[in-house]
Design a protein around this motif. Structure first.
Motif, PDB file in Angstrom:
ATOM      1  N   THR A  18       0.839  -1.209   0.000  1.00 17.87           N
ATOM      2  CA  THR A  18       0.000   0.000   0.000  1.00 17.87           C
ATOM      3  C   THR A  18       0.868   1.250   0.000  1.00 17.87           C
ATOM      4  OG1 THR A  18      -1.768  -1.149   1.197  1.00 17.87           O
ATOM      5  CG2 THR A  18      -1.781   1.267   1.251  1.00 17.87           C
ATOM      6  N   ASN A  19       1.921   1.227   0.839  1.00 17.17           N
ATOM      7  CA  ASN A  19       2.826   2.378   0.890  1.00 17.17           C
ATOM      8  C   ASN A  19       3.517   2.601  -0.446  1.00 17.17           C
ATOM      9  OD1 ASN A  19       2.244   2.979   3.545  1.00 17.17           O
ATOM     10  ND2 ASN A  19       3.913   1.721   4.369  1.00 17.17           N
ATOM     11  N   GLU A  20       3.873   1.508  -1.094  1.00 15.98           N
ATOM     12  CA  GLU A  20       4.521   1.612  -2.407  1.00 15.98           C
ATOM     13  C   GLU A  20       3.584   2.242  -3.433  1.00 15.98           C
ATOM     14  OE1 GLU A  20       6.398  -1.257  -5.917  1.00 15.98           O
ATOM     15  OE2 GLU A  20       5.801  -2.125  -3.983  1.00 15.98           O
ATOM     16  N   LEU A  21       2.318   1.800  -3.411  1.00 13.89           N
ATOM     17  CA  LEU A  21       1.330   2.359  -4.344  1.00 13.89           C
ATOM     18  C   LEU A  21       1.086   3.834  -4.055  1.00 13.89           C
ATOM     19  CD1 LEU A  21      -1.265  -0.566  -4.484  1.00 13.89           C
ATOM     20  CD2 LEU A  21       0.319   0.144  -6.300  1.00 13.89           C
ATOM     21  N   LEU A  22       1.008   4.210  -2.775  1.00 15.39           N
ATOM     22  CA  LEU A  22       0.807   5.616  -2.422  1.00 15.39           C
ATOM     23  C   LEU A  22       1.993   6.469  -2.864  1.00 15.39           C
ATOM     24  CD1 LEU A  22      -0.727   5.324   1.160  1.00 15.39           C
ATOM     25  CD2 LEU A  22      -1.852   6.242  -0.872  1.00 15.39           C
ATOM     26  N   THR A  23       3.200   5.926  -2.686  1.00 12.27           N
ATOM     27  CA  THR A  23       4.396   6.652  -3.114  1.00 12.27           C
ATOM     28  C   THR A  23       4.379   6.894  -4.610  1.00 12.27           C
ATOM     29  OG1 THR A  23       5.678   5.697  -1.298  1.00 12.27           O
ATOM     30  CG2 THR A  23       6.919   6.615  -3.157  1.00 12.27           C
ATOM     31  N   ARG A  24       3.992   5.867  -5.366  1.00 11.93           N
ATOM     32  CA  ARG A  24       3.911   6.011  -6.833  1.00 11.93           C
ATOM     33  C   ARG A  24       2.861   7.051  -7.217  1.00 11.93           C
ATOM     34  NH1 ARG A  24       3.926  -0.151  -9.303  1.00 11.93           N
ATOM     35  NH2 ARG A  24       6.003  -0.775  -8.605  1.00 11.93           N
ATOM     36  N   MET A  25       1.721   6.987  -6.529  1.00 11.63           N
ATOM     37  CA  MET A  25       0.637   7.923  -6.851  1.00 11.63           C
ATOM     38  C   MET A  25       1.065   9.356  -6.573  1.00 11.63           C
ATOM     39  SD  MET A  25      -3.235   8.077  -5.308  1.00 11.63           S
ATOM     40  CE  MET A  25      -2.651   8.718  -3.737  1.00 11.63           C
ATOM     41  N   LEU A  26       1.697   9.572  -5.417  1.00  6.81           N
ATOM     42  CA  LEU A  26       2.149  10.921  -5.074  1.00  6.81           C
ATOM     43  C   LEU A  26       3.207  11.417  -6.053  1.00  6.81           C
ATOM     44  CD1 LEU A  26       2.367  10.599  -1.190  1.00  6.81           C
ATOM     45  CD2 LEU A  26       0.701  11.919  -2.515  1.00  6.81           C
ATOM     46  N   ALA A  27       4.059  10.505  -6.510  1.00 11.77           N
ATOM     47  CA  ALA A  27       5.080  10.880  -7.490  1.00 11.77           C
ATOM     48  C   ALA A  27       4.434  11.302  -8.801  1.00 11.77           C
ATOM     49  CB  ALA A  27       6.044   9.724  -7.721  1.00 11.77           C
ATOM     50  N   GLU A  28       3.366  10.594  -9.211  1.00 15.82           N
ATOM     51  CA  GLU A  28       2.667  10.954 -10.446  1.00 15.82           C
ATOM     52  C   GLU A  28       1.974  12.298 -10.304  1.00 15.82           C
ATOM     53  OE1 GLU A  28       2.639   9.548 -13.472  1.00 15.82           O
ATOM     54  OE2 GLU A  28       4.228   8.316 -12.620  1.00 15.82           O
ATOM     55  N   VAL A  29       1.349  12.515  -9.117  1.00 18.48           N
ATOM     56  CA  VAL A  29       0.677  13.794  -8.875  1.00 18.48           C
ATOM     57  C   VAL A  29       1.677  14.939  -8.916  1.00 18.48           C
ATOM     58  CG1 VAL A  29      -0.535  15.162  -7.138  1.00 18.48           C
ATOM     59  CG2 VAL A  29      -1.218  12.795  -7.577  1.00 18.48           C
ATOM     60  N   ALA A  30       2.858  14.708  -8.351  1.00 19.66           N
ATOM     61  CA  ALA A  30       3.886  15.752  -8.330  1.00 19.66           C
ATOM     62  C   ALA A  30       4.353  16.102  -9.728  1.00 19.66           C
ATOM     63  CB  ALA A  30       5.068  15.287  -7.481  1.00 19.66           C
ATOM     64  N   LYS A  31       4.321  15.110 -10.646  1.00 16.04           N
ATOM     65  CA  LYS A  31       4.768  15.359 -12.015  1.00 16.04           C
ATOM     66  C   LYS A  31       3.682  16.008 -12.867  1.00 16.04           C
ATOM     67  CE  LYS A  31       6.064  11.159 -13.005  1.00 16.04           C
ATOM     68  NZ  LYS A  31       6.619  10.009 -13.741  1.00 16.04           N
ATOM     69  N   THR A  32       2.428  15.958 -12.403  1.00 14.00           N
ATOM     70  CA  THR A  32       1.319  16.519 -13.176  1.00 14.00           C
ATOM     71  C   THR A  32       1.258  18.027 -12.948  1.00 14.00           C
ATOM     72  OG1 THR A  32       0.078  14.471 -12.930  1.00 14.00           O
ATOM     73  CG2 THR A  32      -1.156  16.437 -13.608  1.00 14.00           C
ATOM     74  N   PRO A  33       1.433  18.834 -13.983  1.00 14.07           N
ATOM     75  CA  PRO A  33       1.451  20.286 -13.779  1.00 14.07           C
ATOM     76  C   PRO A  33       0.073  20.823 -13.430  1.00 14.07           C
ATOM     77  CG  PRO A  33       1.481  19.761 -16.128  1.00 14.07           C
ATOM     78  CD  PRO A  33       1.612  18.455 -15.394  1.00 14.07           C
ATOM     79  N   SER A  34       0.056  21.866 -12.621  1.00 12.52           N
ATOM     80  CA  SER A  34      -1.196  22.567 -12.365  1.00 12.52           C
ATOM     81  C   SER A  34      -1.634  23.261 -13.653  1.00 12.52           C
ATOM     82  CB  SER A  34      -1.008  23.590 -11.247  1.00 12.52           C
ATOM     83  OG  SER A  34      -0.630  22.961 -10.046  1.00 12.52           O
ATOM     84  N   THR A  35      -2.908  23.506 -13.763  1.00 14.60           N
ATOM     85  CA  THR A  35      -3.453  24.133 -14.969  1.00 14.60           C
ATOM     86  C   THR A  35      -4.359  25.290 -14.573  1.00 14.60           C
ATOM     87  OG1 THR A  35      -3.423  21.992 -16.120  1.00 14.60           O
ATOM     88  CG2 THR A  35      -4.758  23.740 -17.088  1.00 14.60           C
ATOM     89  N   HIS A  36      -4.226  26.398 -15.278  1.00 16.57           N
ATOM     90  CA  HIS A  36      -5.092  27.545 -15.014  1.00 16.57           C
ATOM     91  C   HIS A  36      -5.772  27.990 -16.302  1.00 16.57           C
ATOM     92  CE1 HIS A  36      -1.268  29.418 -16.286  1.00 16.57           C
ATOM     93  NE2 HIS A  36      -2.026  30.390 -16.760  1.00 16.57           N
ATOM     94  N   ALA A  37      -6.862  28.710 -16.140  1.00 16.32           N
ATOM     95  CA  ALA A  37      -7.572  29.304 -17.278  1.00 16.32           C
ATOM     96  C   ALA A  37      -7.963  30.726 -16.893  1.00 16.32           C
ATOM     97  CB  ALA A  37      -8.808  28.477 -17.645  1.00 16.32           C
ATOM     98  N   ILE A  38      -8.142  31.557 -17.922  1.00 20.69           N
ATOM     99  CA  ILE A  38      -8.524  32.953 -17.711  1.00 20.69           C
ATOM    100  C   ILE A  38      -9.928  33.154 -18.278  1.00 20.69           C
ATOM    101  CG2 ILE A  38      -7.928  35.366 -18.165  1.00 20.69           C
ATOM    102  CD1 ILE A  38      -5.040  34.405 -18.684  1.00 20.69           C
ATOM    103  N   PHE A  39     -10.803  33.722 -17.480  1.00 19.98           N
ATOM    104  CA  PHE A  39     -12.194  33.944 -17.873  1.00 19.98           C
ATOM    105  C   PHE A  39     -12.446  35.452 -17.914  1.00 19.98           C
ATOM    106  CE2 PHE A  39     -11.728  29.904 -15.854  1.00 19.98           C
ATOM    107  CZ  PHE A  39     -12.539  29.022 -16.563  1.00 19.98           C
ATOM    108  N   VAL A  40     -12.780  35.966 -19.088  1.00 17.03           N
ATOM    109  CA  VAL A  40     -12.920  37.415 -19.276  1.00 17.03           C
ATOM    110  C   VAL A  40     -14.364  37.765 -19.614  1.00 17.03           C
ATOM    111  CG1 VAL A  40     -12.168  39.431 -20.584  1.00 17.03           C
ATOM    112  CG2 VAL A  40     -10.540  37.579 -20.105  1.00 17.03           C
ATOM    113  N   ASP A  41     -15.009  38.540 -18.762  1.00 18.01           N
ATOM    114  CA  ASP A  41     -16.317  39.110 -19.069  1.00 18.01           C
ATOM    115  C   ASP A  41     -16.061  40.373 -19.886  1.00 18.01           C
ATOM    116  OD1 ASP A  41     -18.742  40.411 -19.183  1.00 18.01           O
ATOM    117  OD2 ASP A  41     -19.224  40.134 -17.061  1.00 18.01           O
TER     118      ASP A  41
END
Length: 300
Positions: A18-41
């Motif tokens: 379980t710890n190994e799977l959690l470590t892998r998951m956290l590593a994948e999350v860390a590699k996934t970039p955050s994403t933003h969008a701009i909304f203009v009225d």
């Protein structure tokens, strides 16, 4: 006793797995970039910038360089959300029978920009724009397509859009436009968002000009796209000569966008060389940037 030891060993193996799977998951999350969008009225944008820069909310009285302003907003978001990538810019405006105007069509053709149209009634009031913003904000947040939303608007009706996005874990950052006096954003909207930022006169001034006063009188003929592209290349050569290769390396990752100060310097210098105002002329502004970028890329 032996059976108990076997059970403990099996339990330890499951915990380790379980710890190994959690470590892998956290590593994948860390590699996934955050994403933003701009909304203009756009209704808020035109009214507030018109009043701030040109002294009027009447769209017919001033030109807005939407392409240049959108690039400036993208650059601002890049500075604020430094470890995040841009999904796109959503541009919400009104049009009669939801048919694009020529200006809206030009904006829709820009890279990384999505134009969404509400209706425009007989009094030139937007209808349905707030619901479009809510639908997009909620959908993108629900599907984890964005982690941050920069919202340029001021209407109290946007509160429900903010709440919907926040309900799915997205952070909503309200961007406002400096008001000459008083406030041009509803207080309930200010209360709900995760952060607030006001963009001032200096930010918008390069992109708004009254139609009765141009930087250069239109005494000469309109330059061709190729003429403007050539001027862009000339300025790029001068820029590279003065700034050097290190500045070029820093600039290239932002292609096709230019940082606001660089873009403004490019515009001012080009107008001086051409003796012709490029304000409000999206096709010539695009040709200018194309020429600038093409020269820089040949030198890399």
């Amino acid at each position: 006793m032996e059976a108990m030891n076997d059970d403990l060993a099996a339990l330890k193996a499951r915990i380790d797995r379980t710890n190994e799977l959690l470590t892998r998951m956290l590593a994948e999350v860390a590699k996934t970039p955050s994403t933003h969008a701009i909304f203009v009225d756009a209704g808020y944008l035109y009214a507030a910038t018109g009043r701030l820069v040109a002294g009027t909310e009447d769209r017919r009285a001033f030109d807005l360089d939407a392409e240049g302003l959108i690039e400036a907003l993208i650059d601002k978001a890049r500075q604020i959300f430094a470890d995040s990538r841009l999904l796109r810019v959503y541009w919400y405006d009104g049009a009669r029978r939801r048919i694009h105007t020529a200006e809206q069509q030009t904006i829709a053709e820009l890279p990384d920009v999505k134009v969404r149209l509400g209706n425009l009634n007989a009094n030139n009031q937007q209808k349905g724009v707030d619901s479009l913003i809510r639908t997009d904000l909620e959908s993108l947040a629900r599907h984890r397509a964005i982690s941050d939303a920069a919202l340029l608007g001021g209407d109290e009706d946007l509160v429900s859009a903010v709440e919907a996005a926040q309900g799915y874990g997205a952070r909503v950052h309200l961007w406002g436009i400096e008001a000459p006096e008083g406030r041009n954003q509803a207080e309930p909207l200010l209360w709900e968002v995760d952060s607030q930022r006001t963009l001032d006169l200096e930010f918008f001034k390069p992109y708004v000009s009254r139609r009765t006063a141009h930087a250069y009188e239109a005494g000469g003929p309109r330059p061709s796209r190729e003429d403007v592209r050539f001027v862009g290349a000339q300025i790029a050569a001068k820029w590279l000569s003065s700034r050097g290769s290190e500045a070029l390396v820093e600039l290239l990752p932002g292609h096709p966008y230019l940082p606001g100060p660089v873009d403004q310097d490019l515009l001012v210098e080009a107008e001086g060389l051409l003796q012709y105002s490029l304000r409000g002329q999206a096709d010539l502004r695009r040709a200018l940037r194309d020429g600038f970028w093409e020269h820089l890329q040949t030198q890399y």
